[in-house]
Design a protein around this motif. Structure first.
Motif, mmCIF file in Angstrom:
data_model
loop_
_atom_site.group_PDB
_atom_site.id
_atom_site.type_symbol
_atom_site.label_atom_id
_atom_site.label_comp_id
_atom_site.label_asym_id
_atom_site.label_seq_id
_atom_site.Cartn_x
_atom_site.Cartn_y
_atom_site.Cartn_z
ATOM 1 N N ASP A 23 -148.475 38.257 -0.941
ATOM 2 C CA ASP A 23 -149.237 37.822 0.226
ATOM 3 C C ASP A 23 -148.542 36.598 0.806
ATOM 4 N N THR A 24 -147.784 36.800 1.883
ATOM 5 C CA THR A 24 -146.983 35.723 2.464
ATOM 6 C C THR A 24 -147.824 34.673 3.183
ATOM 7 N N SER A 25 -149.116 34.911 3.315
ATOM 8 C CA SER A 25 -149.969 33.905 3.949
ATOM 9 C C SER A 25 -150.379 32.814 2.954
ATOM 10 N N LYS A 26 -150.102 33.037 1.671
ATOM 11 C CA LYS A 26 -150.470 32.062 0.641
ATOM 12 C C LYS A 26 -149.350 31.051 0.421
ATOM 13 N N SER A 27 -149.694 29.970 -0.268
ATOM 14 C CA SER A 27 -148.700 28.936 -0.569
ATOM 15 C C SER A 27 -147.659 29.486 -1.545
ATOM 16 N N CYS A 28 -146.539 28.792 -1.658
ATOM 17 C CA CYS A 28 -145.482 29.208 -2.573
ATOM 18 C C CYS A 28 -146.014 29.314 -3.995
ATOM 19 N N GLU A 29 -146.775 28.318 -4.432
ATOM 20 C CA GLU A 29 -147.333 28.330 -5.791
ATOM 21 C C GLU A 29 -148.263 29.522 -5.991
ATOM 22 N N GLU A 30 -149.087 29.835 -5.004
ATOM 23 C CA GLU A 30 -149.998 30.979 -5.114
ATOM 24 C C GLU A 30 -149.232 32.299 -5.123
ATOM 25 N N ARG A 31 -148.141 32.374 -4.360
ATOM 26 C CA ARG A 31 -147.323 33.598 -4.352
ATOM 27 C C ARG A 31 -146.678 33.811 -5.711
ATOM 28 N N ILE A 32 -146.186 32.729 -6.310
ATOM 29 C CA ILE A 32 -145.576 32.820 -7.638
ATOM 30 C C ILE A 32 -146.617 33.271 -8.660
ATOM 31 N N GLN A 33 -147.785 32.653 -8.631
ATOM 32 C CA GLN A 33 -148.853 33.032 -9.562
ATOM 33 C C GLN A 33 -149.245 34.498 -9.375
ATOM 34 N N GLY A 34 -149.326 34.939 -8.115
ATOM 35 C CA GLY A 34 -149.662 36.331 -7.833
ATOM 36 C C GLY A 34 -148.608 37.291 -8.358
#
Length: 82
Positions: A23-34
């Motif tokens: 989900d590119t709308s999320k922050s970098c940290e959230e993308r990594i966690q996802g």
């Protein structure tokens, strides 16, 4: 946490990277966690039926330097390695 290797892993337990959605709308940290949540083991996963194992060497050469060297080794006319 100890991860399985390509030699020891149960292939049926690996996730296919093609099924991972970022989900590119999320922050970098959230993308990594996802990504980690979806892929499970980021060092050993499937890609179209092939087991992919990622590892890193402790060297003084950066990834950028390696990529520049690789790009420089490609024959521009034919796309082949020189």
């Amino acid at each position: 946490m100890e991860y399985a290797t390509a030699k020891t892993v149960d292939r049926s337990q690996l996730k296919d990277i093609r099924d991972v959605v970022i989900d590119t709308s999320k922050s970098c940290e959230e993308r990594i966690q996802g990504f980690i949540k979806q892929i499970g083991n980021p060092y050993c996963y499937m890609d179209d039926g092939v087991v992919v194992e990622i590892g890193y060497a402790n060297t003084g050469v950066s990834l950028q330097e390696r990529l520049v060297a690789y790009a420089s080794s490609i024959d521009q006319d034919f796309g082949n390695l020189r």
